[in-house]
Design a protein around this motif. Structure first.
Motif, short mmCIF file in Angstrom:
data_model
loop_
_atom_site.label_atom_id
_atom_site.label_comp_id
_atom_site.label_asym_id
_atom_site.label_seq_id
_atom_site.Cartn_x
_atom_site.Cartn_y
_atom_site.Cartn_z
N GLY A 177 2.00 6.03 -3.98
CA GLY A 177 0.66 5.74 -4.49
C GLY A 177 0.71 5.13 -5.88
O GLY A 177 -0.09 4.24 -6.21
N LEU A 178 1.64 5.60 -6.70
CA LEU A 178 1.78 5.07 -8.05
C LEU A 178 2.17 3.60 -8.02
O LEU A 178 1.56 2.76 -8.70
CB LEU A 178 2.83 5.89 -8.82
CG LEU A 178 3.09 5.47 -10.25
CD1 LEU A 178 1.90 5.78 -11.13
CD2 LEU A 178 4.33 6.18 -10.78
N PHE A 179 3.18 3.27 -7.23
CA PHE A 179 3.62 1.88 -7.14
C PHE A 179 2.58 0.99 -6.47
O PHE A 179 2.40 -0.16 -6.87
CB PHE A 179 4.97 1.78 -6.44
CG PHE A 179 6.13 1.95 -7.37
CD1 PHE A 179 6.77 0.86 -7.92
CD2 PHE A 179 6.56 3.22 -7.73
CE1 PHE A 179 7.83 1.01 -8.79
CE2 PHE A 179 7.61 3.38 -8.60
CZ PHE A 179 8.25 2.28 -9.14
N ALA A 180 1.91 1.51 -5.46
CA ALA A 180 0.86 0.73 -4.79
C ALA A 180 -0.26 0.41 -5.77
O ALA A 180 -0.78 -0.71 -5.79
CB ALA A 180 0.33 1.48 -3.58
N GLY A 181 -0.63 1.37 -6.59
CA GLY A 181 -1.67 1.14 -7.59
C GLY A 181 -1.25 0.16 -8.66
O GLY A 181 -2.05 -0.67 -9.11
N LEU A 182 0.01 0.23 -9.09
CA LEU A 182 0.50 -0.69 -10.11
C LEU A 182 0.62 -2.13 -9.61
O LEU A 182 0.42 -3.07 -10.38
CB LEU A 182 1.88 -0.23 -10.60
CG LEU A 182 1.93 1.02 -11.45
CD1 LEU A 182 3.37 1.44 -11.67
CD2 LEU A 182 1.24 0.78 -12.79
N LEU A 183 0.94 -2.28 -8.34
CA LEU A 183 1.24 -3.62 -7.83
C LEU A 183 0.11 -4.22 -7.00
O LEU A 183 0.32 -5.24 -6.34
CB LEU A 183 2.53 -3.56 -7.01
CG LEU A 183 3.75 -3.09 -7.79
CD1 LEU A 183 4.95 -2.94 -6.88
CD2 LEU A 183 4.07 -4.01 -8.95
N THR A 221 0.85 -1.19 0.00
CA THR A 221 0.00 0.00 0.00
C THR A 221 0.89 1.23 0.00
O THR A 221 2.08 1.16 0.32
CB THR A 221 -0.91 0.04 1.24
OG1 THR A 221 -0.08 0.15 2.42
CG2 THR A 221 -1.79 -1.19 1.35
N ALA A 222 0.30 2.36 -0.35
CA ALA A 222 1.05 3.61 -0.34
C ALA A 222 1.56 3.93 1.06
O ALA A 222 2.70 4.39 1.23
CB ALA A 222 0.18 4.75 -0.86
N ALA A 223 0.74 3.64 2.07
CA ALA A 223 1.16 3.92 3.45
C ALA A 223 2.34 3.05 3.86
O ALA A 223 3.29 3.53 4.49
CB ALA A 223 -0.02 3.69 4.40
N ASN A 224 2.29 1.76 3.51
CA ASN A 224 3.39 0.87 3.86
C ASN A 224 4.68 1.24 3.12
O ASN A 224 5.77 1.19 3.68
CB ASN A 224 3.02 -0.58 3.57
CG ASN A 224 2.04 -1.15 4.57
OD1 ASN A 224 1.79 -0.56 5.62
ND2 ASN A 224 1.48 -2.30 4.25
#
Length: 103
Positions: free
Chosen positions: A50-56, A29-32
């Motif tokens: 947030g970008l990486f959390a959304g992609l993964l 998650t973006a927070a993690n």
């Protein structure tokens, strides 16, 4: 080895944080990701986690990690096609041998 700066550094450390979370079987998650970046003293632009959390999300991390080994498959197909082309080139030689035997 040269240093990494700017957006390249931000992308690099964020991707490593996401991979660490994946490897540790934690939720990506973006927070993690932000927590892990803060713990490693890395400051990135606020949109990267947030970008990486959304992609993964939704198992896309596994698809990304395990798709790396699939790249050589087209090369094997090309080698098979080249091997398939070799017997076609040999076929006329065999025909000539048959013609010589008839004479």
């Amino acid at each position: 080895m040269s240093a990494i700066y700017g957006a390249n550094k931000d992308e690099f450390v964020t991707s490593l944080a996401a991979l660490c979370l994946y490897d540790g079987e934690a939720e990506i998650t973006a927070a993690n990701i932000s927590t892990l970046l803060a713990a490693s003293n890395n400051v990135v632009a606020p949109y990267w986690p947030g970008l990486f959390a959304g992609l993964l999300k939704d198992g896309n991390a596994e698809k990304l990690v395990f798709s790396v080994g699939s790249a050589p498959a087209p090369a094997a197909g090309a080698a098979a096609a080249a091997a398939g082309a070799a017997p076609a080139a040999e076929a006329p030689k065999e025909e000539k041998a048959k013609v010589e035997e008839v004479d």
